[in-house]
Every structure is written in C-alpha cells, then in structure tokens.
Design a protein around this motif. Structure first.
Motif, PDB file in Angstrom:
ATOM      1  N   GLU A  95      35.804  34.084  47.140  1.00 47.39           N
ATOM      2  CA  GLU A  95      36.746  33.016  47.459  1.00 47.39           C
ATOM      3  C   GLU A  95      36.282  31.675  46.896  1.00 47.39           C
ATOM      4  O   GLU A  95      36.246  30.655  47.582  1.00 47.39           O
TER       5      GLU A  95
ATOM      6  N   SER B 122      37.944  36.282  43.752  1.00 48.11           N
ATOM      7  CA  SER B 122      38.432  37.253  44.729  1.00 48.11           C
ATOM      8  C   SER B 122      37.350  37.618  45.744  1.00 48.11           C
ATOM      9  O   SER B 122      37.565  37.529  46.951  1.00 48.11           O
TER      10      SER B 122
ATOM     11  N   ASP C 168      43.725  41.697  46.738  1.00 51.19           N
ATOM     12  CA  ASP C 168      44.032  40.576  45.852  1.00 51.19           C
ATOM     13  C   ASP C 168      44.720  41.008  44.556  1.00 51.19           C
ATOM     14  O   ASP C 168      45.123  40.151  43.766  1.00 51.19           O
TER      15      ASP C 168
END
Length: 329
Positions: free
Chosen positions: A165, A162, A314
């Motif tokens: 990435e 998260s 997220d």
C-alpha cells in the motif's frame, strides 16, 4: 502440493488461510490419498470451500524445467497453472520446481501487452518502518536489456503498491556505485528510461550494501544478479542465526546473558524468520503465480497464499496492463 515437505505443510497452510479469509475458495491439486487425511479438521461449512483435483504425477525438484511441457502435462503444477489459464482459479501458489513453474507460466499464460519478459519479484527485509522492500528480477532471466529493466520497474512499482500500500513506491536500480557514471551500458540506458518516466518515482542507483536500508521500495536488476543476491542474503541469515546459537552455547556466562536478553533475541529471531518474506511473484503474465520456497514452513506457505490473495483482490495483472498502457502513451 509440491515443495520439500509436500501436503503435510501445504495443506495445513491452505486450511489456515481458509479460516482467515471467509470468501476464499481453495483447490488442492495433487495426490488425493495424501491430501484427504489432512482435511479431517475441516468444519462442514469450510469443507464446501475446498476442492481436490487428483493427480499422482509430480515434477521433482531436480527435473529439467522443460520436462513440464514434454512429459508432465498431468503434473500437479501444470494442472494448477492451467486452471488459472481457464479462469477456474484466480491464482496459483506452488512450492515446486521454480524453473518448471516459470516454464508452465510462460507456456500457458499470455504476457501482458508491453512486457517482453516476465520477472520474479521477491521480498527483502528492510530496517525502516514497514519492514519490506522488493527485488526483481531474481532468476526468471539470465540477462536483461535496458527496456526490460524499465518494464521490471513499472511492474515492481505496481506490485509494491498492492502488497505494501505504497502508492508512490520509490524505485532504484542496483548498481556498483551511486555515481551517475557507474554501471554497464544497459544500466546507464535503463537509468535514463526510468528518470524520464512520469509513471515512476525513480530515486537513482543504490549499491548492494543499501539493499536492506529501506531507501527504496523496489530494487531493479537483471535476473542473474538478482538470483545471486537473494541466495547470498539467505545464506547470510543462516550464518547469523548459526553464530548466535553457537555463541549462546559456548559457555554458562553467555547462556545466562541470553536469559536476560531473551525478549531481544526473540525479536531478532522474528525479524530474521524467512516465513515473513516467503512468496515470490512471477510478474508480467496475464495470471497470478506465486512461488513459495521449497523449504517453507506452514507459516511461510500461508504467507505466500496471502500474497496471492492480495494480488487477486487488487487485480494486479490489470493494474500492470494499465501502467504499461500509460507508459506507452
């Protein structure tokens, strides 16, 4: 609104984050008399995105963590975490007493199914491109068994994916050697669990001298080891900064050289700036809690807020729950 400096740091940091994130709504929990004078720069539009929940009760940095449950339910920290429990806030960011924040989180928020103990995950500088690795646990627990270390690895891989990435985050176990026969029985058992898990990109053991090489995205250890590691790292940074300053001030020759080396020194200073790595996440609970360092500057506290925003976007707790469900299957 806690931390060493309190509202004079945390409020401007919150307002800076507000300007950079148009959809952000912020609730400031603390003494209204201290907070309100710091809001004069708000535009009328931004003012509608800020609420104040007043309380004059605060938990001191030296208070016993269990005090938050026995006598400080009206404290800003308890109220802030309780707003996450009630769904009135998506995340809580605090620079207050770490033990009390952990106690409040464990008391008010349910553990994610499949997680035995929450962990605190901190950010480390790394020399590779991307610049970050993540270490957990750094102090939520004194000791951990193999199953808990395995759970930390699963949670850490989700959070690293998260925040950075990295969909296939590389996970390593911190150990006293890279050889397969090294380590305690708990570490040996955890290594077997991690190696057998299709949910993880496990790369094996790493030693302490590899922490900042960037060979792993997530580094797993028990809370006692992690807490000593993170504090030792902070101390080492202070020593390096102090030695650089002392050397430059030692004589005119070094001061002259420092003028030519100014871009290099500024680059090093930027890389060592603790604000870049501020914001440790309490993972394993149904809500999002981010712990800022008590000494954090405005930039550092704003960085912790950005951590929380990314996790909300997220829905990291749901991602962890999904990962745990797949692992159990």
């Amino acid at each position: 609104m806690g931390g060493d400096s309190g509202p004079p740091v945390t409020v401007p940091a919150a307002l800076a984050a507000l300007k950079k994130h148009p959809l952000l709504q912020i609730t400031l929990v603390g003494d209204e008399q201290q907070i309100t004078p710091l809001l004069t720069s708000l535009s009328p539009n931004d003012a509608t995105r800020v609420d104040i929940v007043h309380t004059s009760v605060a938990i001191s940095a030296h208070a016993r963590p269990d005090k938050v449950l026995r006598g400080s339910r009206d404290s800003s920290m308890f109220i802030a975490v309780d707003r996450v429990r009630q769904g009135l806030a998506d995340a809580c960011v605090s620079a207050g007493n770490t033990g009390a924040l952990l106690m409040a989180g464990r008391h008010l928020l349910d553990a994610i199914p499949g997680i035995d103990k929450p962990a605190i995950m901190a950010t480390l500088p790394a020399t590779r491109s991307g610049g970050y690795s993540y270490l957990l646990d750094v102090g939520a627990n004194v000791s951990n068994n193999a199953a808990e270390l395995y759970q930390f690895a699963l949670m850490g891989s989700v959070l690293a994916s998260s925040l950075s990435e990295r969909p296939h985050a590389r996970v390593a176990l911190l150990n006293i050697g890279a050889e397969a026969n090294k380590g305690t029985p708990e570490i040996q058992q955890a290594a077997s669990l991690l190696a057998d898990s299709p949910e993880l990109n496990y790369i094996g053991f790493i030693e302490g001298n590899q922490l900042y090489d960037g060979v792993a995205d997530v580094i797993v250890c028990d809370g006692f080891t992690g807490n000593i590691t993170i504090k030792t790292s902070a101390g080492a940074v202070k020593v390096i900064q102090g030695l650089l300053t002392k050397t430059i001030r030692a004589g005119w020759y070094f001061r002259l050289l420092s003028l030519f080396a100014r871009p290099l020194l500024l680059g090093i200073q930027k890389e060592l700036n603790p604000a870049r790595y501020n914001g440790a996440t309490l993972v394993g609970l149904s809500g999002i809690i981010v712990k800022s360092h008590g000494h954090a500057s405005q930039d550092g506290f704003e960085h912790a807020i950005r951590h929380a925003i990314k996790q909300v976007e997220d829905d990291v707790p749901a991602l962890i729950a999904g990962k745990m469900n797949h692992a159990s299957e």
